[in-house]
Design a protein around this motif. Structure first.
Motif, short mmCIF file in Angstrom:
data_model
loop_
_atom_site.label_atom_id
_atom_site.label_comp_id
_atom_site.label_asym_id
_atom_site.label_seq_id
_atom_site.Cartn_x
_atom_site.Cartn_y
_atom_site.Cartn_z
N PRO A 16 -6.32 9.88 3.53
CA PRO A 16 -5.89 8.53 3.95
C PRO A 16 -6.71 7.40 3.34
O PRO A 16 -6.21 6.29 3.17
N VAL A 63 -5.22 5.85 0.18
CA VAL A 63 -3.97 5.09 0.23
C VAL A 63 -4.14 3.67 -0.32
O VAL A 63 -3.37 3.24 -1.19
N MET A 113 -2.34 2.31 -3.73
CA MET A 113 -1.44 1.15 -3.66
C MET A 113 -1.78 0.14 -4.75
O MET A 113 -0.90 -0.50 -5.32
N MET A 120 3.39 6.71 -5.09
CA MET A 120 2.19 6.59 -4.27
C MET A 120 2.24 7.55 -3.09
O MET A 120 1.25 8.23 -2.78
N LYS A 121 3.39 7.64 -2.45
CA LYS A 121 3.51 8.51 -1.28
C LYS A 121 3.38 9.98 -1.67
O LYS A 121 2.76 10.77 -0.96
N VAL A 154 -0.31 10.72 -2.26
CA VAL A 154 -1.07 10.88 -1.02
C VAL A 154 -0.86 12.29 -0.45
O VAL A 154 -1.81 12.95 -0.02
N LEU A 186 0.31 13.79 6.14
CA LEU A 186 0.13 12.77 5.11
C LEU A 186 1.45 12.08 4.77
O LEU A 186 1.43 10.92 4.32
N SER A 219 1.37 8.08 4.76
CA SER A 219 1.74 7.33 3.56
C SER A 219 2.85 6.33 3.84
O SER A 219 2.95 5.30 3.15
N PHE A 256 1.89 2.57 5.62
CA PHE A 256 1.25 1.50 4.86
C PHE A 256 2.28 0.80 3.97
O PHE A 256 2.77 1.39 3.00
N SER A 302 5.32 0.13 3.82
CA SER A 302 6.56 0.81 3.47
C SER A 302 7.72 0.13 4.18
O SER A 302 7.55 -0.65 5.13
#
Length: 277
Positions: A124, A127, A131, A140-141, A144, A209, A213, A216, A218
């Protein structure tokens, strides 16, 4: 002779109800605890009267209303797709790198300090960094998810490869089994129990996760939806999302267990034979 065979038949016949009885008892044990927990939850929610603790009936009604609509396609399916994508990438990377490190002690000695450093970083924490470098997007997701689920797969693969029986290695060498055939027939097959154990752990981490993910910056996904419900004080809706995550994790665990039994059918057979079953 007939008198001697009669007890054996009786005993065989008596074994069948016993097996059915054990199956029924096991099914009752599986169902009994969830029913007990739901009953306790119901009693606690009614007794407390707290708005933040709705009854299971409320949550069930809200579950059907919220997740039986367009939200299933907009939030649940994309989350599941990212979960599978990140888990698949983590599996390929973990198994591939684990085979290399497990077979080569020199490469392992060089890379082990670096790997231990990155393994100690909680996913985490990465993240915000991802980003900045990657942006708020699917990549990005996925990154993670991979950053967390790859480690148990990698470490279990390394140990599984290192534990290959030296006698079998010498036997393959004597019979001229080399290259890809040696890798698939001996190394991967021998390490497969530990690889599957690492994958099971990695799947649990991937689910966690996936949610983190999506919390944040999203605009879709299960994590985003649950946090939005919490921020708008839609408490039954929030609990329904948590319930959906639990059901999703349970379903994936059952499916993985089925696949694991298929893949390790030979291994379970060897263990059963060793126990004399």
């Amino acid at each position: 002779m007939s008198a001697a065979t009669t007890p054996a038949r009786t005993g065989a016949g008596a074994a069948k109800p016993g097996g059915a009885g054990r199956t029924a008892l096991r099914a009752l044990q599986i169902v009994l605890l969830p029913i007990l927990l739901i009953g306790l939850w119901w009693a606690a929610s009614i007794a407390s009267g707290v708005y933040y603790l709705p009854t299971p009936g409320e949550i069930a009604a809200t579950f059907v209303e919220v997740w039986g609509s367009q939200r299933l396609a907009d939030d649940v399916l994309p989350s599941v797709g990212r979960l599978f994508g990140g888990f698949a990438l983590g599996t390929v990377g973990g198994v591939g790198l684990g085979i290399v490190l497990g077979l080569s002690s020199r490469i392992r000695a060089v890379l082990e300090p670096v790997l231990e450093f990155f393994r100690a970083i909680p996913p985490p924490v990465l993240v915000p960094l991802l980003m900045l470098f990657v942006g708020v997007n699917t990549t990005m997701k996925l990154a993670v998810i991979v950053s967390g689920c790859i480690w148990p797969i990698l470490l279990n693969t390394i140990e599984g490869v290192r534990a290959v029986d030296p006698v079998l290695i010498d036997t393959c060498r004597c019979y001229g089994i080399r290259g890809r055939r040696w890798l698939t027939t001996l190394v991967l097959r021998s390490a497969s129990p530990q690889i599957m154990a690492g994958m099971r752990q990695g799947l649990s981490i991937a689910i966690i996760l996936m949610v983190i993910s999506e919390m944040f910056a999203s605009s879709s996904g299960l994590g985003y939806t649950i946090i939005q419900f919490q921020r708008t004080f839609a408490i039954p809706e929030m609990w329904s999302g948590i319930l959906l995550l639990g059901l999703l994790g349970f379903l994936l665990s059952v499916l993985f267990g089925f696949a694991e039994r298929k893949v390790l059918k030979w291994y379970n057979g060897v263990r059963a034979a060793a126990r004399g079953e």
